[in-house]
Design an enzyme around this catalytic site. Structure first.
Site, short mmCIF file in Angstrom:
data_model
loop_
_atom_site.label_atom_id
_atom_site.label_comp_id
_atom_site.label_asym_id
_atom_site.label_seq_id
_atom_site.Cartn_x
_atom_site.Cartn_y
_atom_site.Cartn_z
CG HIS A 136 33.28 15.12 -19.67
ND1 HIS A 136 32.45 15.82 -18.99
CD2 HIS A 136 32.83 14.94 -20.78
CE1 HIS A 136 31.16 15.99 -19.61
NE2 HIS A 136 31.42 15.45 -20.78
CB ALA A 137 38.52 14.82 -16.14
#
Length: 92
Positions: free
Chosen positions: A15-16
């Site tokens: 994620h991210a």
């Protein structure tokens, strides 16, 4: 087709920031690589939305695949090594 299975080491999973670093590395390789979780749908490793859609959390085993040959093997080795590191760490 060459494959590598590796557990995601990043604390936040893919994620991210970890996903961004992974996708950027995949783009630089110049070899089409796919990634999947379990027996699920494969997505291009150079697609941010595709990688995020996997929902891979820390410890999730993902499988990378590329065409057979030295370039494909090298690409898989590089991306597997990247996923095996904690990409959220300051030195990543």
């Amino acid at each position: 087709m060459a494959e590598r299975t590796v557990a995601v080491a990043a604390q936040a999973g893919l994620h991210a920031r970890p996903a961004k670093l992974f996708v950027q590395a995949a783009m630089k390789l110049g070899v089409p690589v796919k990634i999947r979780v379990g027996s699920g749908k494969e997505v291009p490793a150079n697609s941010m939305l595709g990688v995020l859609s996997l929902g891979a959390v820390q410890g999730t085993e993902v499988t990378l695949s590329a065409a057979d040959g030295p370039d494909g093997e090298a690409a898989l080795d590089a991306l597997a090594a990247l996923l095996a590191r904690d990409l959220d760490a300051a030195d990543a």
